[in-house]
Design an enzyme around this catalytic site. Structure first.
Site, short mmCIF file in Angstrom:
data_model
loop_
_atom_site.label_atom_id
_atom_site.label_comp_id
_atom_site.label_asym_id
_atom_site.label_seq_id
_atom_site.Cartn_x
_atom_site.Cartn_y
_atom_site.Cartn_z
N SER A 22 0.82 -1.22 0.00
CA SER A 22 0.00 0.00 0.00
C SER A 22 0.85 1.26 0.00
O SER A 22 0.31 2.37 -0.02
CB SER A 22 -0.93 0.02 1.22
OG SER A 22 -0.18 0.05 2.43
N ASN A 109 -1.87 -1.03 13.58
CA ASN A 109 -3.32 -0.84 13.66
C ASN A 109 -3.68 0.51 14.26
O ASN A 109 -4.55 1.22 13.74
CB ASN A 109 -3.97 -1.95 14.50
CG ASN A 109 -3.82 -3.32 13.87
OD1 ASN A 109 -3.21 -3.47 12.82
ND2 ASN A 109 -4.38 -4.33 14.53
N THR A 154 -39.16 27.01 -11.00
CA THR A 154 -39.42 25.69 -10.42
C THR A 154 -39.69 24.77 -11.58
O THR A 154 -40.27 25.18 -12.60
CB THR A 154 -40.63 25.70 -9.47
OG1 THR A 154 -41.81 26.03 -10.21
CG2 THR A 154 -40.44 26.72 -8.34
N HIS A 155 -39.26 23.50 -11.46
CA HIS A 155 -39.40 22.54 -12.56
C HIS A 155 -38.72 23.06 -13.84
O HIS A 155 -39.09 22.66 -14.95
CB HIS A 155 -40.87 22.23 -12.85
CG HIS A 155 -41.64 21.79 -11.66
ND1 HIS A 155 -41.65 20.50 -11.19
CD2 HIS A 155 -42.44 22.50 -10.80
CE1 HIS A 155 -42.41 20.41 -10.12
NE2 HIS A 155 -42.91 21.62 -9.85
N SER A 276 -13.74 24.35 -28.98
CA SER A 276 -13.97 23.11 -29.70
C SER A 276 -12.84 22.89 -30.70
O SER A 276 -12.35 23.84 -31.30
CB SER A 276 -15.31 23.17 -30.42
OG SER A 276 -15.40 22.15 -31.39
N LYS A 282 -17.25 27.95 -30.62
CA LYS A 282 -17.70 27.39 -29.35
C LYS A 282 -16.94 27.96 -28.15
O LYS A 282 -15.75 28.25 -28.22
CB LYS A 282 -17.53 25.86 -29.34
CG LYS A 282 -18.48 25.12 -30.23
CD LYS A 282 -19.93 25.24 -29.79
CE LYS A 282 -20.19 24.61 -28.43
NZ LYS A 282 -19.97 23.14 -28.43
N ASN A 284 -17.07 26.61 -24.24
CA ASN A 284 -17.67 25.54 -23.46
C ASN A 284 -17.48 25.73 -21.96
O ASN A 284 -16.40 26.13 -21.52
CB ASN A 284 -17.08 24.19 -23.88
CG ASN A 284 -17.39 23.85 -25.31
OD1 ASN A 284 -18.45 24.20 -25.83
ND2 ASN A 284 -16.46 23.17 -25.98
N GLU A 289 -19.01 21.72 -16.00
CA GLU A 289 -19.33 20.34 -16.35
C GLU A 289 -18.46 19.36 -15.56
O GLU A 289 -18.94 18.31 -15.11
CB GLU A 289 -19.14 20.12 -17.85
CG GLU A 289 -20.18 20.85 -18.69
CD GLU A 289 -19.89 20.80 -20.17
OE1 GLU A 289 -20.76 21.20 -20.94
OE2 GLU A 289 -18.77 20.37 -20.55
N GLN A 321 -7.45 -1.63 4.61
CA GLN A 321 -6.49 -1.02 3.68
C GLN A 321 -7.22 -0.22 2.61
O GLN A 321 -6.67 0.73 2.03
CB GLN A 321 -5.63 -2.10 3.03
CG GLN A 321 -4.60 -1.56 2.04
CD GLN A 321 -3.63 -2.63 1.58
OE1 GLN A 321 -2.94 -3.24 2.39
NE2 GLN A 321 -3.60 -2.88 0.28
#
Length: 465
Positions: A22, A109, A154-155, A276, A282, A284, A289, A321
Site C-alpha cells: 500500500s 493498527n 421551479t421545474h 472546440s 464554441k 464551453n 461540467e 487497507q
C-alpha cells in the site's frame, strides 16, 4: 524489512506481496506518521523505556528523516510494504538497533488509524479554505446583483421573479452548511487511537492522553478495540465530501444553463472556458461540467467505503487497507475542483439586461396578481382560479399580463380592477417579498452582511486561529 515476519520460515508469495503493498498510496501519510512517532518517543521516555540520550538521538533521527522525506532524499522502495515499514527502515538506517525501540507499545493498527485522522483533520481545513474562496466569489457577485431581476424557476419553468443576487446566495447557504458539517465532523474526529496497540492497549506504562494532547486531539479513545476498528470518521468525511460534490454539481448545472444560448444570462471569462477542436465559435463551460461530473467520484468513494465497512467484525481487518484511497481521492478532487469553480464565479459577467427582460416571461407575475386579490378579501382558492383563467385568456389572445387593458381584465373576472396593473411590474414584485428570507433587494443585502460574518468565522477556523 517486514514488520511481521518473525514466526514465518519463508517469505510471502509475489502475488501476496503485490496484493498487500500500500506504500504507493499511503506514503502521503509519512509526515503524520513521523509526527505521531515523535510523540510516541516522548511517551516511551516518560515511561522509562528510553534514556535521555536515546530520546535525543531518536528525535534528531526522526527530524532528519522528516526533512529527507519532504525533500525527496528518502523515498519508499518496492520492498516496503507500507508507509510504516518504509519509515522504520529509514529510522534503522539512521539509528541502528535503537530505531527498533520505537515500535514498543504500538501497532500498525493504531498507527494507521491515527495517521489518517491527522491527515484528514489537516486537509479538512484546506478544503474549508477553498470553500470560503467560493463563498466569497458568490457573495461578491450577489452584492453586485442584489437589485438585478431574474426569472425564478421551479421545474425549470418560469415561476416568479427573483433577485439574481438572492439566487446566488442560495448556493452560499448550501456551502455554509457543508462547512458546518466539516467543523462538526472535526469535533468527533479529534479522538486519538494511539495507545490502543493492536486492539487491547499495552502493558507498558504509556500515557495515551498525553500523546493525544501533543498531537492536537481532544482526548484518547475510550475503548482500544473501537479505536483501531473505527472508520466512522473516514466515512463521515466522505459523506461531507459527497454533499459538497452534490452542491458543486447543482451550481455547475445552473452555470451550464446560464451560459447557454437559450439562457444567455452570463458570459464566462476566457480563462475559465474551453473551445472546440472543430467548431471555432464554441465556448464551453468545462469547469462547470467537470464540477458536475466529479460529484460522481465523490459519491462513489462514499459508497465504496461503506460497502467495505458493512460486514467487518471487530477489530482490525485487512479490508481497512481500502479506506485510504477513497479518502485521498475525495480530498484531491475537492482541492482540484473548488479553486476552478471559485475562479469561474468570480470572473463571470452577468447579462443584467437579458435577466431583467426575461424576468416577467411565462406570466411570472401571476402570483402577485393573485395575492393582490387576497389582500382585497378574495379567498386564495378563488383568486388562484381567476388568475389562471386570465393566463389562459392571454395565451389565446397572444398578450402578456402587463399588456392587458382595464376592460380586458374586467372581462375575465370582476375581481380585476385597474389596481391589478400596479402589481404587474418586476421591481414591485421583488420589493414586495420583504419577509424574512425573501427575495426583496433589502433582504438580500441583509443576507450578504450576515453571510460575510459567517464566512469570516469559517475562514478563521480554517486558518487555525
Amino acid at each position: 524489512m517486514r514488520l511481521w515476519g518473525g514466526r514465518f520460515e519463508g517469505g510471502p508469495a509475489d502475488a501476496l506481496t503485490r496484493l498487500s503493498v500500500s506504500v504507493q498510496f499511503d506514503w502521503r501519510l509519512a509526515p503524520y506518521d513521523l509526527m505521531a512517532s515523535r510523540a510516541h518517543a516522548r511517551v516511551l521516555h516518560r515511561a522509562g523505556l528510553l534514556t535521555d540520550d536515546e530520546l535525543s538521538r531518536m528525535l534528531d533521527a526522526l527530524e532528519d528523516l522528516d526533512r529527507d522525506c519532504r525533500s525527496g532524499a528518502f523515498r519508499p522502495t518496492v520492498a516496503d510494504e507500507d508507509v510504516h515499514t518504509a519509515l522504520e527502515r529509514g529510522l534503522l538506517e539512521r539509528l541502528g538497533s535503537l530505531g527498533g525501540k520505537l515500535r514498543a507499545g504500538r501497532s500498525r493498527n493504531d498507527q494507521i488509524a491515527t495517521d489518517l485522522r491527522l491527515y484528514l483533520r489537516d486537509h479538512v481545513r484546506h478544503i474549508v479554505s477553498r470553500l470560503v474562496e467560493l463563498e466569497t466569489a458568490l457573495l461578491n457577485q450577489a452584492e453586485q446583483h442584489a437589485d438585478t431581476p431574474a426569472p425564478g424557476m421551479t421545474h425549470l419553468q418560469h415561476a416568479q421573479p427573483v433577485s439574481f443576487g438572492h439566487q446566488l446566495l442560495a448556493h452560499v447557504h448550501a456551502f455554509t452548511r457543508d462547512i458546518d458539517r466539516l467543523r462538526d465532523w472535526d469535533r468527533r474526529a479529534a479522538i486519538s487511537p494511539l495507545g490502543a496497540g493492536a486492539l487491547a492497549g499495552s502493558s507498558l506504562p504509556l500515557d495515551p492522553q498525553a500523546v493525544a494532547r501533543e498531537l492536537g486531539f481532544d482526548s484518547a479513545a475510550a475503548n482500544s478495540m473501537d479505536a483501531v476498528a473505527d472508520r466512522d470518521f473516514a466515512a463521515e468525511f466522505l459523506f461531507c465530501a459527497a454533499m459538497i460534490g452534490v452542491h458543486l454539481s447543482r451550481l455547475g448545472e445552473e452555470i451550464v444553463l446560464w451560459a447557454s444560448q437559450e439562457f444567455r444570462w452570463i458570459e464566462m471569462d476566457d480563462a475559465y472556458s474551453t473551445g472546440s477542436s472543430i467548431m471555432p465559435q464554441k465556448k464551453n463551460p468545462d469547469v462547470a461540467e467537470l464540477a458536475r461530473g466529479k460529484s460522481g467520484r465523490l459519491i462513489g468513494s462514499l459508497t465504496a467505503l461503506l460497502t467495505v465497512l458493512k460486514g467487518l467484525p471487530l477489530t482490525y481487518n485487512r479490508d481497512l487497507q481500502e479506506d485510504k484511497e477513497p479518502v485521498f481521492d475525495a480530498v484531491d478532487t475537492l482541492l482540484l475542483v473548488l479553486p476552478a469553480v471559485a475562479g469561474l464565479i468570480s470572473t463571470m459577467r452577468v447579462n443584467t439586461a437579458r435577466l431583467a427582460a426575461s424576468a416577467p416571461d411565462g406570466f411570472a407575475l401571476a402570483t402577485d396578481l393573485a395575492e393582490l386579490l387576497v389582500r382585497k378579501g378574495v379567498p386564495f382558492r378563488e383568486a388562484h382560479e381567476a388568475v389562471g383563467h386570465l393566463v389562459v385568456w392571454c395565451q389565446v389572445n397572444d398578450k402578456t399580463l402587463e399588456e392587458l387593458t382595464d376592460e380586458e381584465l374586467a372581462k375575465v373576472s370582476p375581481h380585476f380592477t385597474s389596481e391589478a396593473r400596479e402589481v404587474l411590474n418586476v421591481p414591485g414584485a421583488l420589493a414586495a417579498r420583504s419577509a424574512h428570507g425573501g427575495t426583496a433587494p433589502d433582504r438580500v443585502r441583509e443576507q450578504i452582511i450576515a453571510l460575510r460574518e459567517i464566512v469570516d468565522a469559517q475562514a478563521e477556523w480554517a486558518s487555525g486561529a
